[in-house]
Design a protein around this motif. Structure first.
Motif, PDB file in Angstrom:
ATOM      1  N   ASP A   7      -9.972  -2.228  25.660  1.00 47.26           N
ATOM      2  CA  ASP A   7     -10.021  -0.851  26.142  1.00 47.26           C
ATOM      3  C   ASP A   7      -9.071  -0.772  27.327  1.00 47.26           C
ATOM      4  OD1 ASP A   7     -12.114  -0.007  24.399  1.00 47.26           O
ATOM      5  OD2 ASP A   7     -13.530  -1.082  25.687  1.00 47.26           O
ATOM      6  N   ARG A   8      -8.099   0.126  27.231  1.00 47.01           N
ATOM      7  CA  ARG A   8      -7.112   0.219  28.296  1.00 47.01           C
ATOM      8  C   ARG A   8      -6.889   1.673  28.646  1.00 47.01           C
ATOM      9  NH1 ARG A   8      -2.275  -3.050  25.966  1.00 47.01           N
ATOM     10  NH2 ARG A   8      -1.346  -1.153  26.766  1.00 47.01           N
ATOM     11  N   PRO A   9      -7.492   2.161  29.736  1.00 48.68           N
ATOM     12  CA  PRO A   9      -7.275   3.550  30.117  1.00 48.68           C
ATOM     13  C   PRO A   9      -5.839   3.817  30.526  1.00 48.68           C
ATOM     14  CG  PRO A   9      -8.568   2.409  31.791  1.00 48.68           C
ATOM     15  CD  PRO A   9      -8.389   1.457  30.633  1.00 48.68           C
ATOM     16  N   ASP A  10      -5.099   2.772  30.896  1.00 50.88           N
ATOM     17  CA  ASP A  10      -3.723   2.952  31.340  1.00 50.88           C
ATOM     18  C   ASP A  10      -2.720   2.865  30.196  1.00 50.88           C
ATOM     19  OD1 ASP A  10      -4.243   0.235  30.903  1.00 50.88           O
ATOM     20  OD2 ASP A  10      -2.735  -0.393  32.354  1.00 50.88           O
ATOM     21  N   ALA A  11      -3.209   2.769  28.958  1.00 47.50           N
ATOM     22  CA  ALA A  11      -2.323   2.595  27.814  1.00 47.50           C
ATOM     23  C   ALA A  11      -1.425   3.825  27.650  1.00 47.50           C
ATOM     24  CB  ALA A  11      -3.135   2.379  26.545  1.00 47.50           C
ATOM     25  N   THR A  12      -0.173   3.576  27.355  1.00 47.44           N
ATOM     26  CA  THR A  12       0.748   4.665  27.069  1.00 47.44           C
ATOM     27  C   THR A  12       0.487   5.148  25.651  1.00 47.44           C
ATOM     28  OG1 THR A  12       2.441   3.200  26.209  1.00 47.44           O
ATOM     29  CG2 THR A  12       2.480   3.622  28.582  1.00 47.44           C
ATOM     30  N   SER A  17      -4.665   0.848  21.772  1.00 40.20           N
ATOM     31  CA  SER A  17      -5.892   0.575  22.510  1.00 40.20           C
ATOM     32  C   SER A  17      -7.023   0.495  21.499  1.00 40.20           C
ATOM     33  CB  SER A  17      -6.157   1.655  23.562  1.00 40.20           C
ATOM     34  OG  SER A  17      -6.383   2.900  22.947  1.00 40.20           O
ATOM     35  N   LEU A  18      -8.062  -0.196  21.868  1.00 42.50           N
ATOM     36  CA  LEU A  18      -9.179  -0.436  20.966  1.00 42.50           C
ATOM     37  C   LEU A  18     -10.459   0.049  21.613  1.00 42.50           C
ATOM     38  CD1 LEU A  18     -10.036  -1.846  18.271  1.00 42.50           C
ATOM     39  CD2 LEU A  18     -10.551  -3.835  19.672  1.00 42.50           C
ATOM     40  N   ILE A  19     -11.206   0.825  20.871  1.00 41.25           N
ATOM     41  CA  ILE A  19     -12.514   1.294  21.310  1.00 41.25           C
ATOM     42  C   ILE A  19     -13.521   0.883  20.254  1.00 41.25           C
ATOM     43  CG2 ILE A  19     -13.931   3.327  21.790  1.00 41.25           C
ATOM     44  CD1 ILE A  19     -11.288   4.707  22.685  1.00 41.25           C
ATOM     45  N   VAL A  20     -14.612   0.276  20.674  1.00 39.90           N
ATOM     46  CA  VAL A  20     -15.704  -0.067  19.765  1.00 39.90           C
ATOM     47  C   VAL A  20     -16.844   0.883  20.060  1.00 39.90           C
ATOM     48  CG1 VAL A  20     -17.351  -1.844  19.080  1.00 39.90           C
ATOM     49  CG2 VAL A  20     -14.982  -2.468  19.572  1.00 39.90           C
ATOM     50  N   ARG A  21     -17.369   1.498  19.006  1.00 40.52           N
ATOM     51  CA  ARG A  21     -18.449   2.473  19.149  1.00 40.52           C
ATOM     52  C   ARG A  21     -19.390   2.352  17.965  1.00 40.52           C
ATOM     53  NH1 ARG A  21     -17.611   5.872  15.166  1.00 40.52           N
ATOM     54  NH2 ARG A  21     -15.538   6.626  14.642  1.00 40.52           N
ATOM     55  N   PRO A  22     -20.596   2.924  18.087  1.00 38.33           N
ATOM     56  CA  PRO A  22     -21.523   2.918  16.943  1.00 38.33           C
ATOM     57  C   PRO A  22     -20.936   3.678  15.752  1.00 38.33           C
ATOM     58  CG  PRO A  22     -22.687   3.443  18.965  1.00 38.33           C
ATOM     59  CD  PRO A  22     -21.211   3.466  19.300  1.00 38.33           C
ATOM     60  N   VAL A  23     -21.329   3.265  14.572  1.00 34.10           N
ATOM     61  CA  VAL A  23     -20.888   3.905  13.334  1.00 34.10           C
ATOM     62  C   VAL A  23     -21.401   5.342  13.288  1.00 34.10           C
ATOM     63  CG1 VAL A  23     -21.315   3.919  10.829  1.00 34.10           C
ATOM     64  CG2 VAL A  23     -20.701   1.802  11.974  1.00 34.10           C
ATOM     65  N   LEU A  24     -20.542   6.231  12.799  1.00 33.85           N
ATOM     66  CA  LEU A  24     -20.896   7.629  12.582  1.00 33.85           C
ATOM     67  C   LEU A  24     -20.796   7.944  11.097  1.00 33.85           C
ATOM     68  CD1 LEU A  24     -18.790   9.215  15.474  1.00 33.85           C
ATOM     69  CD2 LEU A  24     -21.246   8.670  15.489  1.00 33.85           C
ATOM     70  N   LEU A  25     -21.462   8.992  10.670  1.00 39.26           N
ATOM     71  CA  LEU A  25     -21.446   9.386   9.266  1.00 39.26           C
ATOM     72  C   LEU A  25     -20.024   9.605   8.765  1.00 39.26           C
ATOM     73  CD1 LEU A  25     -23.400   9.845   6.951  1.00 39.26           C
ATOM     74  CD2 LEU A  25     -23.625  12.219   7.677  1.00 39.26           C
ATOM     75  N   GLU A  26     -19.172  10.165   9.591  1.00 40.65           N
ATOM     76  CA  GLU A  26     -17.802  10.430   9.147  1.00 40.65           C
ATOM     77  C   GLU A  26     -16.952   9.167   8.994  1.00 40.65           C
ATOM     78  OE1 GLU A  26     -17.790  11.749  13.600  1.00 40.65           O
ATOM     79  OE2 GLU A  26     -19.124  12.044  11.917  1.00 40.65           O
TER      80      GLU A  26
END
Length: 164
Positions: A7-12, A17-26
């Motif tokens: 996770d990089r908030p400074d990413a251009t 960048s990679l975000i891991v989150r819970p699975v969603l229906l979509e």
């Protein structure tokens, strides 16, 4: 670019960048497509139904997706699923029941990040052990798990009986 993503908030806008989150229906379609890469032919409709069913098992089951964001586009690059196992003969543990990283995005640290999410979830659930099984033919997966600190403890034969 380094060989791992975080996770990089400074990413251009052009750097990933990679975000891991819970699975969603979509996420069902992407999960279906990723599952096919490992030989599991399951429709997105079936995945949708399972996401709904499993959502009632909060605290004993979890699934996460790794979302890779490149140049403003977001793509699901992998997923992991974990469940708590309670057995008479051993202490409770978290069992990784599925882990897939897109063939196009392997060896970038995505699987490592997904496993770290499961480790964190397992600690929150109060378990001290995570287990994973892997087909004997998936030698690349075995090397990955060994690099991630897992220890091979046994080899099984798996049997199944269909219920009518």
């Amino acid at each position: 670019m380094s060989d791992s993503l975080t996770d990089r908030p400074d990413a251009t806008p052009r750097s990933p960048s990679l975000i891991v989150r819970p699975v969603l229906l979509e996420d069902a379609q992407a999960i279906s497509e990723l599952s096919a890469q490992l030989g599991y032919d399951v429709s997105s409709e079936a995945i949708s139904q399972r996401i709904v069913q499993l959502s009632s098992h909060i605290g004993s089951h979890a699934a996460f997706v790794a979302c890779l964001k490149i140049a403003g586009n977001t793509e699901i690059a992998g997923w992991i699923e974990v469940t708590l196992m309670h057995e008479l003969q051993s202490c409770s543990f978290a069992l990784i029941t599925g882990l897939v990283v897109s063939e196009a995005h392997r060896s970038l640290g995505i699987g490592k990040r997904l496993c770290a999410e499961v480790e964190s979830w397992g600690r929150e659930q109060g378990v001290t052990k995570i287990r994973v099984t892997s087909r004997i033919a998936r030698e690349g997966a075995h090397r990955f798990y060994l690099r991630e600190g897992f220890e091979r403890i046994k080899t099984w034969a798996v049997f199944e009986k269909m219920l009518s």
